[in-house]
Design a protein around this motif. Structure first.
Motif, short mmCIF file in Angstrom:
data_model
loop_
_atom_site.label_atom_id
_atom_site.label_comp_id
_atom_site.label_asym_id
_atom_site.label_seq_id
_atom_site.Cartn_x
_atom_site.Cartn_y
_atom_site.Cartn_z
N TRP A 185 -51.92 -11.18 32.25
CA TRP A 185 -51.56 -11.07 30.83
C TRP A 185 -52.35 -9.95 30.16
CZ3 TRP A 185 -48.12 -13.21 27.41
CH2 TRP A 185 -48.39 -13.05 26.06
N ALA A 186 -53.66 -9.91 30.42
CA ALA A 186 -54.50 -8.88 29.81
C ALA A 186 -54.10 -7.49 30.28
CB ALA A 186 -55.97 -9.15 30.14
N ALA A 187 -53.78 -7.37 31.55
CA ALA A 187 -53.38 -6.06 32.08
C ALA A 187 -52.05 -5.60 31.50
CB ALA A 187 -53.29 -6.13 33.60
N ALA A 188 -51.13 -6.54 31.28
CA ALA A 188 -49.81 -6.18 30.79
C ALA A 188 -49.84 -5.76 29.33
CB ALA A 188 -48.85 -7.36 30.96
N HIS A 189 -50.73 -6.36 28.54
CA HIS A 189 -50.74 -6.10 27.10
C HIS A 189 -51.95 -5.31 26.63
CE1 HIS A 189 -47.42 -8.85 27.11
NE2 HIS A 189 -48.16 -9.84 27.53
N VAL A 229 -46.68 -5.25 19.87
CA VAL A 229 -47.72 -5.00 20.87
C VAL A 229 -47.24 -3.98 21.89
CG1 VAL A 229 -49.18 -6.07 22.64
CG2 VAL A 229 -48.70 -7.29 20.52
N GLY A 230 -45.94 -3.95 22.13
CA GLY A 230 -45.40 -2.98 23.08
C GLY A 230 -45.61 -1.54 22.66
N LEU A 231 -45.84 -1.32 21.38
CA LEU A 231 -46.07 0.05 20.89
C LEU A 231 -47.47 0.57 21.20
CD1 LEU A 231 -44.31 -0.28 17.41
CD2 LEU A 231 -43.41 0.79 19.49
N ILE A 232 -48.32 -0.31 21.71
CA ILE A 232 -49.66 0.14 22.12
C ILE A 232 -49.92 -0.15 23.59
CG2 ILE A 232 -50.57 -0.24 19.80
CD1 ILE A 232 -52.01 -2.74 20.98
N VAL A 255 -47.94 1.28 12.99
CA VAL A 255 -48.07 1.30 14.45
C VAL A 255 -46.98 2.18 15.06
CG1 VAL A 255 -48.01 -0.12 16.54
CG2 VAL A 255 -49.17 -0.96 14.51
N THR A 256 -45.79 2.17 14.47
CA THR A 256 -44.70 2.99 14.98
C THR A 256 -45.00 4.47 14.83
OG1 THR A 256 -43.10 1.27 14.40
CG2 THR A 256 -42.24 3.48 14.78
N VAL A 257 -45.53 4.87 13.68
CA VAL A 257 -45.90 6.27 13.46
C VAL A 257 -46.96 6.70 14.47
CG1 VAL A 257 -46.98 7.88 11.85
CG2 VAL A 257 -45.27 6.25 11.03
N ALA A 258 -47.96 5.85 14.70
CA ALA A 258 -49.00 6.17 15.67
C ALA A 258 -48.42 6.27 17.08
CB ALA A 258 -50.10 5.10 15.62
N ALA A 295 -51.45 -3.75 15.54
CA ALA A 295 -50.41 -4.27 16.43
C ALA A 295 -50.63 -5.74 16.76
CB ALA A 295 -50.36 -3.45 17.71
N TYR A 296 -51.88 -6.09 17.05
CA TYR A 296 -52.19 -7.49 17.35
C TYR A 296 -52.08 -8.38 16.12
CZ TYR A 296 -53.98 -6.06 21.94
OH TYR A 296 -54.09 -5.57 23.22
N ALA A 297 -52.21 -7.79 14.93
CA ALA A 297 -52.14 -8.57 13.71
C ALA A 297 -50.71 -8.95 13.33
CB ALA A 297 -52.78 -7.80 12.55
N VAL A 298 -49.74 -8.17 13.80
CA VAL A 298 -48.35 -8.42 13.41
C VAL A 298 -47.89 -9.84 13.73
CG1 VAL A 298 -45.95 -7.78 13.87
CG2 VAL A 298 -47.65 -6.00 13.42
N PRO A 299 -48.07 -10.34 14.96
CA PRO A 299 -47.64 -11.72 15.23
C PRO A 299 -48.32 -12.76 14.34
CG PRO A 299 -48.06 -10.57 17.29
CD PRO A 299 -48.59 -9.70 16.19
N PHE A 300 -49.54 -12.47 13.91
CA PHE A 300 -50.27 -13.42 13.06
C PHE A 300 -49.77 -13.40 11.62
CE2 PHE A 300 -53.21 -12.82 16.61
CZ PHE A 300 -53.55 -14.14 16.89
#
Length: 203
Positions: A24-28, A98-101, A191-194, A42-47
């Motif tokens: 999981w850690a390696a994938a994300h 998260v996929g954007l990072i 996150v998208t712009v970055a 990015a990690y804050a979005v789901p929260f």
């Protein structure tokens, strides 16, 4: 005589992570070049979605006035099931930020048929994310303004059983749980712009 006891981990020694946790850690994990602020965003979005999802599920199962009701839903779809599915889907959509990072935002994952391992075009991730950021920002801003004015998005008065219509503690909890959704669109947009800039610089 051979002992049947497992070796004792020395006090203070860190246990090695389990296989699932490692995968999981390696994938994300963020790829090289992702700024710290972007990783946090990015990690804050789901929260930002989690409080409203929890509130929605709790109301569906605990509130006697709503439990068991289907409203305008088909008779074969219980309201509680719909709420759980809606909340789960919201979290899954939010997690795509998260996929954007992470690596799976730049190379197609192994579970994607025909495309696995191939480089993902920047536009394939950036355009949907940018569209989502704009729509989410517009939707939740409009919903907040309408709710503050005491009307629905259609301009109709809020029904008497709406959480914010009666006021009190239910209204306060509702606002606390739904206010983070105002950040969903802007965070995703940043996150998208970055993401676009990083992919452009890498080439």
């Amino acid at each position: 005589m051979t002992s049947t006891f497992s070796p004792v981990t020395p006090s203070g020694a860190a246990r090695p992570p389990g296989r699932m946790r490692t995968v999981w850690a390696a994938a994300h994990a963020p790829v090289a070049g992702v700024p710290r602020w972007c990783r946090i965003a990015a990690y804050a979005v789901p929260f930002t979605v989690l409080p409203s999802s929890v509130w929605r599920v709790l109301v569906a199962f605990v509130d006697e006035d709503t439990a068991g009701k289907t409203g305008s839903l088909p008779s074969w779809l219980p309201g509680e099931v719909y709420v759980v599915l809606l909340s789960a889907l919201s979290e899954l959509v939010a997690f795509t930020a998260v996929g954007l990072i992470a690596g799976w935002g730049e190379v197609f994952p192994r579970w994607v048929p025909l495309l696995r391992g191939r480089r993902m075009p920047t536009a394939a991730a950036a355009w949907p994310a940018a569209f989502g950021a704009v729509m989410l920002t517009a939707l939740w801003t409009a919903a907040y303004v309408a709710d503050t004015a005491g009307v629905t998005l259609r301009g109709e008065p809020l029904p008497p059983d709406y959480p914010t219509a009666a006021g009190g503690w239910e209204s306060a909890v509702f606002h606390v749980c739904y206010a983070p959704l105002l950040l969903w669109g802007p965070l995703l947009g940043a996150v998208t712009v970055a993401y676009v800039r990083r992919r452009r610089d890498v080439g």
